[in-house]
Design a protein around this motif. Structure first.
Motif, PDB file in Angstrom:
ATOM      1  N   SER A 210       0.830  -1.199   0.000  1.00 28.10           N
ATOM      2  CA  SER A 210       0.000   0.000   0.000  1.00 28.10           C
ATOM      3  C   SER A 210       0.868   1.254   0.000  1.00 28.10           C
ATOM      4  O   SER A 210       0.576   2.226  -0.720  1.00 28.10           O
ATOM      5  N   LEU A 211       1.974   1.248   0.756  1.00 27.44           N
ATOM      6  CA  LEU A 211       2.893   2.383   0.780  1.00 27.44           C
ATOM      7  C   LEU A 211       3.532   2.588  -0.599  1.00 27.44           C
ATOM      8  O   LEU A 211       3.752   3.720  -1.032  1.00 27.44           O
ATOM      9  N   VAL A 212       3.814   1.490  -1.283  1.00 30.70           N
ATOM     10  CA  VAL A 212       4.401   1.573  -2.624  1.00 30.70           C
ATOM     11  C   VAL A 212       3.383   2.160  -3.612  1.00 30.70           C
ATOM     12  O   VAL A 212       3.711   3.044  -4.417  1.00 30.70           O
ATOM     13  N   ARG A 213       2.132   1.681  -3.545  1.00 30.87           N
ATOM     14  CA  ARG A 213       1.081   2.186  -4.445  1.00 30.87           C
ATOM     15  C   ARG A 213       0.856   3.681  -4.254  1.00 30.87           C
ATOM     16  O   ARG A 213       0.591   4.415  -5.206  1.00 30.87           O
ATOM     17  N   ARG A 214       0.989   4.146  -3.018  1.00 35.89           N
ATOM     18  CA  ARG A 214       0.759   5.566  -2.705  1.00 35.89           C
ATOM     19  C   ARG A 214       1.989   6.424  -3.011  1.00 35.89           C
ATOM     20  O   ARG A 214       1.947   7.636  -2.845  1.00 35.89           O
ATOM     21  N   GLY A 215       3.070   5.791  -3.435  1.00 36.62           N
ATOM     22  CA  GLY A 215       4.273   6.540  -3.782  1.00 36.62           C
ATOM     23  C   GLY A 215       5.105   6.964  -2.588  1.00 36.62           C
ATOM     24  O   GLY A 215       6.056   7.744  -2.735  1.00 36.62           O
ATOM     25  N   ILE A 216       4.778   6.463  -1.412  1.00 35.86           N
ATOM     26  CA  ILE A 216       5.529   6.814  -0.203  1.00 35.86           C
ATOM     27  C   ILE A 216       6.832   6.027  -0.149  1.00 35.86           C
ATOM     28  O   ILE A 216       7.875   6.547   0.270  1.00 35.86           O
ATOM     29  N   VAL A 217       6.779   4.761  -0.564  1.00 36.95           N
ATOM     30  CA  VAL A 217       7.971   3.915  -0.637  1.00 36.95           C
ATOM     31  C   VAL A 217       8.218   3.556  -2.093  1.00 36.95           C
ATOM     32  O   VAL A 217       7.270   3.250  -2.825  1.00 36.95           O
ATOM     33  N   ARG A 218       9.471   3.598  -2.510  1.00 34.35           N
ATOM     34  CA  ARG A 218       9.807   3.229  -3.880  1.00 34.35           C
ATOM     35  C   ARG A 218      11.067   2.387  -3.876  1.00 34.35           C
ATOM     36  O   ARG A 218      11.896   2.463  -2.979  1.00 34.35           O
ATOM     37  N   VAL A 219      11.207   1.563  -4.916  1.00 34.37           N
ATOM     38  CA  VAL A 219      12.419   0.762  -5.097  1.00 34.37           C
ATOM     39  C   VAL A 219      13.355   1.535  -6.027  1.00 34.37           C
ATOM     40  O   VAL A 219      12.943   1.974  -7.100  1.00 34.37           O
ATOM     41  N   ALA A 220      14.599   1.738  -5.599  1.00 37.21           N
ATOM     42  CA  ALA A 220      15.559   2.485  -6.406  1.00 37.21           C
ATOM     43  C   ALA A 220      16.966   1.995  -6.104  1.00 37.21           C
ATOM     44  O   ALA A 220      17.292   1.686  -4.958  1.00 37.21           O
ATOM     45  N   ASP A 221      17.793   1.911  -7.112  1.00 37.75           N
ATOM     46  CA  ASP A 221      19.179   1.488  -6.950  1.00 37.75           C
ATOM     47  C   ASP A 221      19.988   2.687  -6.452  1.00 37.75           C
ATOM     48  O   ASP A 221      20.187   3.666  -7.175  1.00 37.75           O
ATOM     49  N   ILE A 222      20.460   2.601  -5.213  1.00 38.62           N
ATOM     50  CA  ILE A 222      21.140   3.756  -4.622  1.00 38.62           C
ATOM     51  C   ILE A 222      22.573   3.923  -5.133  1.00 38.62           C
ATOM     52  O   ILE A 222      23.264   4.866  -4.725  1.00 38.62           O
ATOM     53  N   LYS A 223      23.014   3.054  -6.025  1.00 35.16           N
ATOM     54  CA  LYS A 223      24.327   3.252  -6.644  1.00 35.16           C
ATOM     55  C   LYS A 223      24.274   4.379  -7.674  1.00 35.16           C
ATOM     56  O   LYS A 223      25.302   4.834  -8.165  1.00 35.16           O
ATOM     57  N   PHE A 224      23.059   4.814  -7.987  1.00 34.86           N
ATOM     58  CA  PHE A 224      22.867   5.910  -8.942  1.00 34.86           C
ATOM     59  C   PHE A 224      22.213   7.093  -8.227  1.00 34.86           C
ATOM     60  O   PHE A 224      21.618   6.920  -7.151  1.00 34.86           O
ATOM     61  N   PRO A 225      22.281   8.304  -8.788  1.00 38.60           N
ATOM     62  CA  PRO A 225      21.719   9.474  -8.112  1.00 38.60           C
ATOM     63  C   PRO A 225      20.249   9.286  -7.732  1.00 38.60           C
ATOM     64  O   PRO A 225      19.456   8.752  -8.508  1.00 38.60           O
ATOM     65  N   LEU A 226      19.904   9.731  -6.546  1.00 40.08           N
ATOM     66  CA  LEU A 226      18.524   9.615  -6.075  1.00 40.08           C
ATOM     67  C   LEU A 226      17.615  10.563  -6.853  1.00 40.08           C
ATOM     68  O   LEU A 226      18.039  11.670  -7.241  1.00 40.08           O
TER      69      LEU A 226
END
Length: 261
Positions: free
Chosen positions: A133-149
């Protein structure tokens, strides 16, 4: 700051106690009784760990040790009350970066007047309904932190990172940690594993692609100097004072970094 390992032992030699000996003779004739004894014994040990450690925070400690190493994301949850004492208004707009970010973000969102977001650097294949639910709402996202946020400079007042930097090589740390500082207006709190901690290698490789490398505090301090990052002594002292009042001893290293000028 290191935590003593929890060990379990056999409480007595069953052959020296008549009552236990009688139980053994019965278990040979009754497989169900044997299974029952194992279940009861397990429940007693878990109950002892919970009660002896002092409630919910102690339960986290015990589970963390049983899993084979201290989880710095669980440590971040335990440290939140002391971070609030150290950072005050800076805790109103927080970004958490690391595995189990849904747990940390959910806890932060329960605090009054607190906005929180999270970045999961790996995957969320086993996420529960609340996390999805947090992901659907855009509060949590998956991102590779080896690249700029994907955030502008100073998008958040405070950035908390846990169980993430230990899986990065120096090549990527040189880019990732300054970028975490870039998106904060009041600084970064970094939770890092203690040297000597061990984890289950198979599980690590499956999720993180490489085993964690736990570096000493002196290594980190040299790294901060080399990358022109400055420790926040004021926040560190406030955090230590708040923690000392509650006899809080973290199972991970905690570093406080100043924002960029």
């Amino acid at each position: 700051m290191s935590r003593r390992p929890t060990t379990s032992r056999r409480f007595a030699d069953s052959g020296s106690i008549p009552f236990v000996g009688s139980l053994q003779s019965k278990t040979r004739s009754s497989p169900l009784l044997s299974v029952g004894l194992v279940v009861v014994g397990t429940l007693l040990i878990v109950g002892y760990l919970y009660h002896g450690s002092g409630g919910r925070s102690g339960d986290i400690n015990a589970l963390s040790r049983l899993e084979g190493g201290a989880s710095c994301s669980l440590e971040a949850l335990r440290a939140l009350p002391f971070l609030k004492k150290a950072y005050g208004d800076s805790m109103h707009k927080v970004l958490h970066v690391g595995p189990d970010t849904c747990s940390v973000v959910s806890k932060l969102l329960k605090e009054e007047d607190t906005e929180a977001w999270g970045i999961e650097p790996y995957d969320l294949e086993e996420a529960d309904g609340s996390c999805k639910s947090l992901v659907r709402r855009g509060i949590v996202r998956v991102a590779d932190i080896k690249f700029p946020l994907p955030y502008r400079a100073k998008s958040f007042s405070l950035v908390i990172v846990s169980d993430a930097v230990d899986y990065l090589s120096p090549k990527y740390l040189n880019k990732t940690l300054p970028d975490l500082v870039r998106v904060s207006s009041d600084g970064v709190v970094m939770f890092s594993g203690l040297p000597g901690q061990q984890r289950v290698k198979g599980a690590e490789l499956a999720k993180f692609g490489r085993p964690a490398k736990y570096r000493s505090s002196s290594w980190w301090i040299r790294f901060f100097v080399q990358t022109s990052l400055e420790e926040n002594e004021g926040a560190y002292k406030k955090f230590e004072q708040a923690a000392a009042k509650k006899s809080y001893k973290p199972a991970c290293q905690i570093f406080h970094l100043k924002p960029l000028n």
